[in-house]
Design an enzyme around this catalytic site. Structure first.
Site, mmCIF file in Angstrom:
data_model
loop_
_atom_site.group_PDB
_atom_site.id
_atom_site.type_symbol
_atom_site.label_atom_id
_atom_site.label_comp_id
_atom_site.label_asym_id
_atom_site.label_seq_id
_atom_site.Cartn_x
_atom_site.Cartn_y
_atom_site.Cartn_z
ATOM 1 C CE LYS A 69 -0.195 -0.446 4.953
ATOM 2 N NZ LYS A 69 -0.978 -0.779 6.188
ATOM 3 C CE1 TYR A 129 10.288 31.982 3.035
ATOM 4 C CE2 TYR A 129 10.972 29.813 2.578
ATOM 5 C CZ TYR A 129 10.479 30.732 2.042
ATOM 6 O OH TYR A 129 10.644 30.946 0.670
HETATM 7 C C1 PLP Z 1 -0.147 -1.515 6.978
HETATM 8 C C2 PLP Z 1 -0.636 -2.862 7.397
HETATM 9 C C3 PLP Z 1 0.126 -4.028 7.878
HETATM 10 C C4 PLP Z 1 1.789 -3.768 7.926
HETATM 11 O O1 PLP Z 1 2.079 -2.911 9.127
HETATM 12 P P1 PLP Z 1 3.773 -2.824 9.413
HETATM 13 O O2 PLP Z 1 3.664 -2.546 10.519
HETATM 14 O O3 PLP Z 1 3.934 -2.109 8.146
HETATM 15 O O4 PLP Z 1 4.237 -4.209 9.143
HETATM 16 C C5 PLP Z 1 -0.481 -4.919 8.340
HETATM 17 N N1 PLP Z 1 -1.753 -5.387 8.144
HETATM 18 C C6 PLP Z 1 -2.395 -4.273 7.994
HETATM 19 C C7 PLP Z 1 -4.120 -4.613 8.069
HETATM 20 C C8 PLP Z 1 -2.137 -3.038 7.586
HETATM 21 O O5 PLP Z 1 -2.954 -2.153 7.497
#
Ligand code: PLP
Length: 373
Positions: free
Chosen positions: A40, A266
């Site tokens: 993702k 800034y």
């Molecule tokens: C993003 C996600 C993960 C992965 O988590 P990490 O801490 O990055 O390993 C696992 N399960 C779900 C449902 C997620 O949304």
């Protein structure tokens, strides 16, 4: 994409390291059916296409995404494995998910009814997973009335609509203190829900572990594990460090000797306490450098740590090169990564910025070309 002396700033991606980290998770947690790498958010900013191509030869069970668009991008790469969509999809868009053969995560009988109708309309089959809310409180069916929702969901299935998996998500697997107790309680709740379901355990893929759970408590592996951050080089409490996957580098654009009293950035928040050499680097918050690194960040130039001076601008930052007398315009500066004997890790940058490795990676913008190492 290759790096030329004119390239302003870029992200280096080490796909061998990504594969090595995947193998560590698979070998530590030994899930019964395999690994479901989370890709993702453009594979946590690393680049979805290059991450999927790197992982395909390792035959993951499938891929995890957040949105239909991300699922479509995985399908466009020719992937036929399951692609699980973990965030809720707005009503009305089920048919896109069905057309792409994606596996939605559903939060109750209503959701299942909508998706089953879309599948039946399209004459397509549908696999879905159900999330059990054991404390995360975002999505899913609440653990303690699983007998009710379990029966209602099972009643919607059949005719190509298949309840394929059930899972939960740990909220504290990476917490140094109290994480173990919270995770134990979530596991107890998840088990209670599983025990109450009217569906035989053998018909469902059961999963729970993110990176931290998979590595700290390998017995949470169950059928599948869902690692994300560890694959991309973010470390996990209580586990050996991953191999770094991402380096962020940029050119020193300009070097100037400045007198005591000169200001930079800034708000003029930095005033040179003495004569100094400042280097201007082509990186800013428009590339994803957190503004919270203003006057707090460090970079590597010629293997030496140099402090970031003043605030982070959209396109530029200024570092103090007084400690690197031979630095020259065109030198490569490293925000994350190794240079010579020293290394600034992703986690160090996150800590200096007061945030998480996840946020540092996912906010690296498209202005930075991703270059495979
Ligand atoms: C993003 C996600 C993960 C992965 O988590 P990490 O801490 O990055 O390993 C696992 N399960 C779900 C449902 C997620 O949304």
């Amino acid at each position: 994409m290759s790096i030329t002396p004119g390239t302003r700033a870029w992200v280096e991606v080490d796909l061998d390291a990504l594969r090595a980290n995947f193998k560590v998770v698979r070998e530590t947690a030994t899930p019964a059916r395999g690994v479901l790498p989370m890709v993702k958010a453009d594979a946590y900013g690393v680049g979805l296409a290059c991450a999927v191509r790197a992982l395909e030869p390792l035959a993951p069970w499938g891929y995890g995404v957040a949105t239909l668009d991300e699922g479509e991008r995985v399908r466009e790469l020719g992937v036929e494995r399951p692609v699980v969509v973990f965030s809720p999809v707005a009503p009305g868009y089920e048919r896109d998910g069905v057309r792409l053969g994606l596996t939605p995560v559903l939060s109750g009988p209503e959701d299942v009814r909508r998706w089953a109708a879309a599948a039946r309309d399209a004459g397509a089959s549908l696999d879905f997973h159900v999330e059990v809310d054991t404390g995360m409180g975002r999505v899913g069916c609440v653990w303690n009335d699983a007998a009710d929702w379990g029966a209602a969901i099972a009643a919607e299935c059949g005719g190509g609509v298949r309840w394929a998996g059930v899972f939960t998500h740990f909220h504290s697997a990476d917490e140094p203190d109290g994480g173990a107790a919270a995770t134990t309680e979530q596991r107890r709740r998840f088990q209670a829900a599983l025990d109450a379901l009217p569906v035989p355990r053998s018909e469902l893929l059961v999963h729970a572990a993110n990176s931290a759970a998979a590595l700290r408590w390998p017995d949470t592996g169950m059928d599948l594990v869902r690692p994300g951050i560890f694959l991309y080089g973010g470390s996990v409490t209580g586990a050996p460090a991953p191999r770094p996957v991402v380096a962020v580098r940029a050119r020193v654009g300009l070097i100037r000797d400045v007198a005591a009293g000169r200001t930079t950035g800034y708000g003029a928040t930095h005033v040179a306490p003495a004569a100094s050499r400042w280097g201007t680097i082509g990186l800013g918050y428009g590339d994803g450098v957190p503004r919270s690194l203003g006057n707090r960040g460090v970079l590597l130039v010629r293997g030496t740590r140099v402090p970031l001076r003043g605030r982070v601008s959209m396109d530029m930052i200024v570092v103090d090169l007084s400690g690197v007398p031979d630095a020259a315009a065109g030198d490569v500066a490293t925000l994350i990564g190794r240079d010579g004997a020293d290394e600034i890790t992703l986690d160090e940058v996150a800590e200096r910025a007061g945030t998480l490795s996840y946020e540092i990676l996912t906010r690296l913008t498209q202005r930075l070309p991703r270059v495979e190492k």
